[in-house]
Design a protein around this motif. Structure first.
Motif: not given
Length: 328
Positions: A215, A276-277
């Motif tokens: 992440a 992004s996730e």
């Protein structure tokens, strides 16, 4: 039938899932074993492409200056590469590097490349553009789940092995079946495995540690300009989302978001956050597949990449193995 596997020249191998710290570990080995003249051979199907720097976490020019690197920036993103091509290139490099009296260090996370180098490859039908186009149209009409169900009918062993979301490998398995009339699994011969060269695998004790690293790295890539990097590739006009280069994790998700209009404003925090996730989730799935591959190499030496002294453990292993290669 399969291509024969012959003994490889002396070398060290460093593998692990994405974001495990392979680049830092490789450079530490190169520094510690500078007297051996370490040269690094990249085992990564994304680092081969020029102009794809941010999303591949490509070693910087400064990092590459610390030791010679090979098989980085060797192709344009419009070109294709294969595990067979990698095995051929890597064997040539191994021979050349050892002939110079230096020690090759293979580093990367593309496990199929390692497998091709260690075990050889089964002889399967070549890619067929017409069949591949038919499969692309079919998935657009019916969805990927329908292709996975079809694969389960014609090749249940491969269907059971592949996640229902693994579009690339589902396409390839059905392509092989339609071209040859044989299941992909029928091509996998029962080869007698020869032990691989000394191989160290960086694997986390806690999966959450790796997820956090993934992440953080993806968020850093976006901050560094990953969206702009993909936009630049799109603006060339000769690339498309079905190319192997654009199927690399991160690039694929961003390409689709730009192509569909889902991301029209790269500064929109809500759209950017959702994208992004998705990239983070896809990268986690990649890491999971990489770890599964590694579990099938029982000879590997594992260092927990989330241990505080992981680099020190890596150097102990590398120093020991290099001494054994020098004095067998």
């Amino acid at each position: 039938m399969s291509s024969p596997n012959t003994a490889l020249p002396p070398c060290l191998c460093l593998a692990g899932p994405t974001a495990a710290g392979k680049t830092a570990a490789a450079l530490a080995i190169a520094d510690a074993l500078h007297h051996d003249g370490i040269e690094i051979i990249s085992v990564d199907s994304a680092l081969i492409y020029r102009g794809m720097d941010i999303g591949t976490a490509k070693p910087t020019l400064a990092e590459r200056a610390q030791a010679p690197h090979h098989l980085i920036d060797i192709l344009d993103p419009a070109q294709s590469y294969s595990a067979a091509a990698f095995a051929s290139d890597a064997k040539r490099l191994l021979t050349d590097i050892t002939a110079r009296g230096r020690l090759p260090l293979l580093v990367g996370g593309t496990m199929l490349y390692f497998k091709a180098l260690f075990d050889g490859l089964d002889d399967m039908p070549a890619a067929n553009a017409e069949v591949r186009a038919d499969l692309t149209r079919q998935v657009q009409r019916e969805g990927l789940a329908a292709l996975h169900r079809e694969l389960a009918r014609v090749d249940p062993l491969t269907a059971q092995r592949l996640p229902a979301t693994d579009a690339q490998r589902i396409h390839r398995a059905l392509e092989v079946y339609r071209v040859s009339g044989r299941a992909l699994s029928s091509f996998h011969s029962d080869k007698t495995r020869t032990p691989p060269p000394p191989l160290l695998s960086l694997e986390p004790r806690e999966r959450a540690w790796l997820h956090q690293r993934i992440a953080q790295r993806m968020q850093g890539m976006v901050s560094q300009g990953l969206i702009t990097e993909v936009q630049t590739l799109m603006q060339r006009g000769d690339l498309n989302g079905d190319l192997p280069s654009m199927r690399c994790v991160g690039y694929r998700q961003i390409w689709e978001a730009l192509e569909t209009g889902e991301l029209t404003d790269p500064t929109d925090p809500k759209a950017l956050g959702a994208l992004s996730e998705r990239c983070i989730a896809a990268t986690r799935q990649l890491a999971k597949r990489q770890l599964t591959w590694l579990r099938h190499i029982p000879e590997r030496h594992i260092v927990a990449c989330d241990d505080p002294d992981a680099i020190a453990q890596v150097l102990v292993w590398a120093t020991t193995q290099a001494a054994r290669l020098r004095h067998p």
